[in-house]
Design a protein around this motif. Sequence first.
Motif, mmCIF file in Angstrom:
data_model
loop_
_atom_site.group_PDB
_atom_site.id
_atom_site.type_symbol
_atom_site.label_atom_id
_atom_site.label_comp_id
_atom_site.label_asym_id
_atom_site.label_seq_id
_atom_site.Cartn_x
_atom_site.Cartn_y
_atom_site.Cartn_z
ATOM 1 N N SER A 191 47.982 37.783 19.983
ATOM 2 C CA SER A 191 48.878 38.269 21.034
ATOM 3 C C SER A 191 49.932 37.203 21.271
ATOM 4 N N MET A 192 51.191 37.589 21.219
ATOM 5 C CA MET A 192 52.276 36.611 21.280
ATOM 6 C C MET A 192 52.750 36.341 22.702
ATOM 7 N N ASP A 193 52.495 37.270 23.632
ATOM 8 C CA ASP A 193 52.947 37.088 25.019
ATOM 9 C C ASP A 193 51.901 37.691 25.948
ATOM 10 N N LEU A 194 50.960 36.848 26.375
ATOM 11 C CA LEU A 194 49.843 37.344 27.175
ATOM 12 C C LEU A 194 50.202 37.577 28.631
ATOM 13 N N LYS A 195 51.413 37.238 29.033
ATOM 14 C CA LYS A 195 51.806 37.420 30.428
ATOM 15 C C LYS A 195 52.229 38.852 30.725
ATOM 16 N N VAL A 196 52.286 39.692 29.705
ATOM 17 C CA VAL A 196 52.885 41.006 29.899
ATOM 18 C C VAL A 196 52.014 41.938 30.750
ATOM 19 N N THR A 197 50.749 42.153 30.354
ATOM 20 C CA THR A 197 49.967 43.167 31.061
ATOM 21 C C THR A 197 48.529 42.742 31.360
ATOM 22 N N MET A 198 48.193 41.477 31.277
ATOM 23 C CA MET A 198 46.824 41.048 31.501
ATOM 24 C C MET A 198 46.402 41.305 32.947
ATOM 25 N N GLN A 199 45.266 41.938 33.124
ATOM 26 C CA GLN A 199 44.708 42.120 34.454
ATOM 27 C C GLN A 199 43.198 41.969 34.379
ATOM 28 N N ILE A 200 42.638 41.233 35.332
ATOM 29 C CA ILE A 200 41.204 40.988 35.386
ATOM 30 C C ILE A 200 40.606 41.852 36.495
ATOM 31 N N ARG A 201 39.514 42.515 36.193
ATOM 32 C CA ARG A 201 38.794 43.301 37.187
ATOM 33 C C ARG A 201 37.576 42.483 37.618
ATOM 34 N N LEU A 202 37.644 41.951 38.833
ATOM 35 C CA LEU A 202 36.652 40.998 39.323
ATOM 36 C C LEU A 202 35.662 41.676 40.268
ATOM 37 N N PHE A 203 34.379 41.452 40.009
ATOM 38 C CA PHE A 203 33.293 42.031 40.801
ATOM 39 C C PHE A 203 32.662 40.904 41.615
#
Length: 428
Positions: A204-216
């Motif tokens: 992945s060349m640009d990880l800032k685009v759509t990364m989202q973490i679902r935290l429990f």
Amino acid sequence: MKLLIIGATGRCGLATTKRALQCGDFDVTAFVRTSSTLPEHTTNKIKVITGDILNADDICDAINGQDAVISCLGSRTFGATTLYSIGMQNIVAGMRKHDVRDLYFIGGIIYMPGFPKPPELPPVTEDVERMISFITNSNDIAWVGCMPPDILDGECTEHYKAAVNSLPGPGKVTAGDIADWMVSSLSDQAQREKNKHKLFGISSMDLKVTMQIRLFVIGATGATGLAVLLRALRHEDIKVTAFIRDELKLTEDIKGKVQAITGDITDAECLMKAMKDHDAVVSCLGNSGIGSTTVFSEGTVNIIEAMRANNIKYLNFCGGAYYLGHRRSFSPLKLVMPVINDVEKMLQYVKKIDDITWVATMPPSITDDDFTGDYKVEVDRMPGPNKVTKHDLADWLVISVTDQSKMEEYKHQFVGISSIRLAECILL
């Protein structure tokens, strides 16, 4: 095209199933160990077959009538296994019997020819190597190998590259990018032929685009748990779920901003269902009394089993500074020994877990002071004074469990934490 996805409940398997449905070119069948871990919004759009990849008849029957196969095989342990090698042999045997030609599979960048290997590798890697050796010598199958580096939870960024026999960019790739590359190239006949019998690195060349973490977050209405919710809500890329006994205990500044699920940590089935579709877990388990309890030991067993069932990899949980190696000479009050004994059972259990990337955070005295941002962590000892603010502790729990590099750095370790600036203020 009729597509069979093997290992469809894992991180890459779920992403691949989602991408194949979005593509619209595929009639998708998922081959899984158990259908209970598939998202409900997916099961009504695909055919689901439950079976064992190590059972040749199970996988052979599943392949019957398919046009192509994507294998996202994954093991729950780093120990010795034959899941990959025997599983792939069964897949190929089924494809040969039913005259199915196209196969995409996931390996790993360290298995790429000429790619340097780390000095110490877990036993599971031996079986992955056997799998790759077998499939790359199966020339009657139009196989394509996807050899990713570190796989991150995340959607397709649309900014990735794949290259034959090399890593084309950074040593990280999202599961969504892997899925997009496999599905898009499989849907294009010319691309399938071009890729045939080749191994591809992917980045992945640009990880800032759509990364989202679902935290429990477990124990989210205690002092530390509420602080964790507040810190997590400061991050736009973190979606938060609070697992709580009583929704009324959520403070007004949090209500409506997190998903609240009520349940009991000792109810294994309830916890397993609640944890579905999450990426990481923070546990702030606490006990309302000082008498005999099993909430820590039994609760943590349920947490681990729920994470396994939902293929969640990262866990940061709270213990206490008393359990750090250099502080064990301290004699606690006999009054709290029942609680201490149960926490000890919890820690002894977690020490044996090697298929979950866990970190045990061991705070000293937790204060209600404001966030300082000036805190330190250190493995198996206190890095400073015996105090930490609940907001500093919460910040560490959130940023560590959502940062793969930090989780790998402190993996399977007991970590002490101290607020440094708070101690300076106290001294003044």
